[in-house]
Design a protein around this motif. Structure first.
Motif, mmCIF file in Angstrom:
data_model
loop_
_atom_site.group_PDB
_atom_site.id
_atom_site.type_symbol
_atom_site.label_atom_id
_atom_site.label_comp_id
_atom_site.label_asym_id
_atom_site.label_seq_id
_atom_site.Cartn_x
_atom_site.Cartn_y
_atom_site.Cartn_z
ATOM 1 N N HIS A 90 0.786 -1.030 0.043
ATOM 2 C CA HIS A 90 0.009 0.068 0.052
ATOM 3 C C HIS A 90 1.038 1.323 0.121
ATOM 4 O O HIS A 90 1.691 1.475 0.897
ATOM 5 C CB HIS A 90 -0.756 0.128 1.032
ATOM 6 N N ILE A 91 0.755 2.258 -0.957
ATOM 7 C CA ILE A 91 1.424 3.482 -1.063
ATOM 8 C C ILE A 91 0.305 4.497 -0.957
ATOM 9 O O ILE A 91 -0.520 4.756 -1.626
ATOM 10 C CB ILE A 91 2.097 3.495 -2.443
ATOM 11 N N ALA A 92 0.259 5.344 0.229
ATOM 12 C CA ALA A 92 -0.403 6.126 0.772
ATOM 13 C C ALA A 92 -0.110 7.538 0.030
ATOM 14 O O ALA A 92 -1.367 8.530 -0.097
ATOM 15 C CB ALA A 92 -0.446 6.397 2.361
ATOM 16 N N PHE A 115 -1.408 7.362 -9.428
ATOM 17 C CA PHE A 115 -1.436 6.023 -10.227
ATOM 18 C C PHE A 115 -2.712 5.817 -10.588
ATOM 19 O O PHE A 115 -3.836 5.555 -9.884
ATOM 20 C CB PHE A 115 -1.241 5.105 -9.111
ATOM 21 N N GLY A 116 -2.946 5.757 -11.851
ATOM 22 C CA GLY A 116 -4.269 5.702 -12.536
ATOM 23 C C GLY A 116 -5.268 6.907 -12.176
ATOM 24 O O GLY A 116 -6.411 6.445 -11.927
ATOM 25 N N GLY A 117 -4.837 8.253 -11.686
ATOM 26 C CA GLY A 117 -5.467 9.214 -11.445
ATOM 27 C C GLY A 117 -5.576 9.365 -10.109
ATOM 28 O O GLY A 117 -6.192 10.466 -9.555
ATOM 29 N N ARG A 118 -5.152 8.326 -9.176
ATOM 30 C CA ARG A 118 -5.376 8.412 -7.623
ATOM 31 C C ARG A 118 -4.111 8.761 -7.004
ATOM 32 O O ARG A 118 -2.998 8.294 -7.629
ATOM 33 C CB ARG A 118 -5.928 7.210 -7.311
ATOM 34 N N GLY A 119 -4.201 9.262 -5.907
ATOM 35 C CA GLY A 119 -2.726 9.515 -5.154
ATOM 36 C C GLY A 119 -2.447 8.446 -4.360
ATOM 37 O O GLY A 119 -1.235 8.456 -4.025
ATOM 38 N N LEU A 148 8.177 8.019 -0.773
ATOM 39 C CA LEU A 148 7.055 7.004 -0.821
ATOM 40 C C LEU A 148 6.428 7.106 0.706
ATOM 41 O O LEU A 148 7.223 6.922 1.782
ATOM 42 C CB LEU A 148 7.225 5.587 -0.906
ATOM 43 N N HIS A 149 5.250 7.210 0.997
ATOM 44 C CA HIS A 149 4.532 7.361 2.507
ATOM 45 C C HIS A 149 3.810 5.911 2.528
ATOM 46 O O HIS A 149 3.079 5.622 1.797
ATOM 47 C CB HIS A 149 3.674 8.312 2.403
ATOM 48 N N LEU A 150 4.491 5.153 3.292
ATOM 49 C CA LEU A 150 3.951 3.784 3.644
ATOM 50 C C LEU A 150 3.382 3.881 5.045
ATOM 51 O O LEU A 150 3.873 3.625 6.155
ATOM 52 C CB LEU A 150 5.138 2.986 3.783
#
Length: 420
Positions: A90-92, A115-119, A148-150
């Motif tokens: 999961h990438i927040a 990613f596909g329009g989503r943050g 990356l925020h995990l």
């Protein structure tokens, strides 16, 4: 056991991630023609030679990683790998920015990635995912910082063990920070980040002379013993030489320390014949691969304290058969493949009468068989004039196996650029 609701949620998240990945990758047809500008070969979590965070993974933390691209473009995207993850990653949130110094980035350069329009995004277990195009313009040889925020527990992390570059970690969400204050931990590995691609003119595919060059191999390609945070691997030196001589091309490093052509290893990655497609041939915009690998296949069995066990004795015919698989795979993809002779190994822990004989036989096959599309002779280029079995002292890092910074520069100079 997961509840039905929880199972459905996980499946839906994985499906969403796959859709996002297809959308991001599919943008190549209608958007920019992507070219790999930087790459690192994924490995499973392991202890390695230096402390790293791969086995523990991450939880409610921010990971900041610095890389240098060898191609510029009007826009950039990242490629994430969960190749060895057993659960979704999961990438927040994620950002890309120009590097300032250490963990700090240039003010005003931070770009939120989608990613596909989503943050946020989910990378499926054993999967990979590309971001959408960001608006960040990059120049060749510019250092960029990917953050990356995990926010969930990742479990063991897919990573690249030996980066010879510093990565940083902070507790909490600091994905958009320009400063470095929160990043109070560091390591010399890369995690989850498998590539940075750049896009130029919309729909333009690079010509053959502009296409990327992948250097495929083991620790010598990976840059073992090169200076940390100074970009002194032979891949860096080759990219700089190409640019200086007016024929710039992206140069991608697909080395893994300790890697073998014929056998898998928990520490040193999947065997070369298994990872060749993913780590070399499938990178965007690749036209040529240079293969330098085999010293570990023939040398691990000579060591009194091998880190790879069991270490079978490998003969020249077996090693050549493995290289022939790589040649066939490259030709099937329409990629030019250049073979490199193995460097001298005299005096190292890989050296012995049998290893020396196999190395000589293999090198002669590379030089004379004509099976590779081109040849670069590192054996002769780095040999000590007084003892051809050893690396020249001025190129030796001290272990008689790996070059130093000057040795890696000599490797780049040894390449006939027309062979590429």
């Amino acid at each position: 056991m997961l509840s039905r609701t929880r199972t459905s949620a996980v499946a839906a998240a994985a499906a969403l991630a796959l859709t996002a990945g297809i959308a991001a990758t599919g943008a190549q047809a209608s958007g920019p023609a992507w070219t790999a500008a930087w790459a690192a070969s994924p490995q499973r979590a392991s202890t390695g030679f230096k402390p790293n965070w791969s086995e523990d993974g991450f939880s409610r933390q921010t990971l900041r990683q610095v890389v240098r691209v060898t191609e510029g473009g009007d826009r950039a995207r990242i490629r994430l790998s969960n190749a060895y993850g057993t659960s979704p990653l999961h990438i927040a949130g994620a950002t890309i920015a120009r590097t300032k110094k250490g963990a700090a980035v240039e003010e005003g350069s931070v770009r939120r990635l989608t990613f596909g329009g989503r943050g946020a995004a989910v990378v499926p277990a054993r999967g990979q995912l590309s971001s959408d195009a960001s608006g960040l313009k990059l120049k060749r040889f510019e250092s960029v910082t990917v953050t990356l925020h995990l926010d969930r527990t990742t479990g063991p992390a897919t990573f690249h063990a030996q980066s010879f570059a510093t990565s940083y970690r902070a507790d909490g969400d600091h994905v958009a920070d320009a400063g470095s204050g929160a990043f109070d931990e560091s390591t010399e590995s890369w995690y989850f980040l498998a590539g940075v691609d750049v896009g130029g003119e919309r729909g333009r595919e690079p010509s053959r002379r502009d296409r990327g060059i992948v250097l495929f191999g083991d620790s010598i390609t990976d840059g073992f013993a090169s200076s940390t945070d100074r970009d002194r691997r032979w891949s860096d030196a080759l990219a700089e030489r190409l640019a200086k001589e007016g024929t710039p091309r992206p140069v991608l490093n697909a080395g893994i320390g300790g890697n073998l052509v014929l056998n898998d290893s928990a520490w040193y990655g999947e065997r070369g014949t298994a990872r060749f497609g993913r780590d070399a041939l499938d990178l965007p915009g690749v036209g040529t691969v240079v293969v330098l690998e085999g010293l570990n296949d023939i040398g691990f069995s000579e060591s009194d304290t091998p880190t790879y066990k069991p270490a079978p004795e490998v003969g020249a015919e077996e090693l050549i058969a493995g290289h022939r698989k790589l040649i066939r795979a490259a030709h099937a993809k329409g990629v030019k493949v250049v073979g490199a002779t193995l460097l001298p190994l005299g005096g190292s822990d890989h050296y012995g009468e049998r290893a020396a004989k196999v190395s000589d036989e293999f090198n002669e096959w590379v030089r004379s068989s004509g099976e590779y599309d081109g040849v670069v002779d590192f054996d002769r280029a780095l040999a000590d004039p007084k003892d051809g079995e050893r690396i020249a002292p001025e190129y030796d890092s001290g272990d008689h196996l790996h070059p130093n910074d000057a040795g890696y520069l000599a490797m780049a100079r040894a390449v006939d650029l027309d062979e590429l």
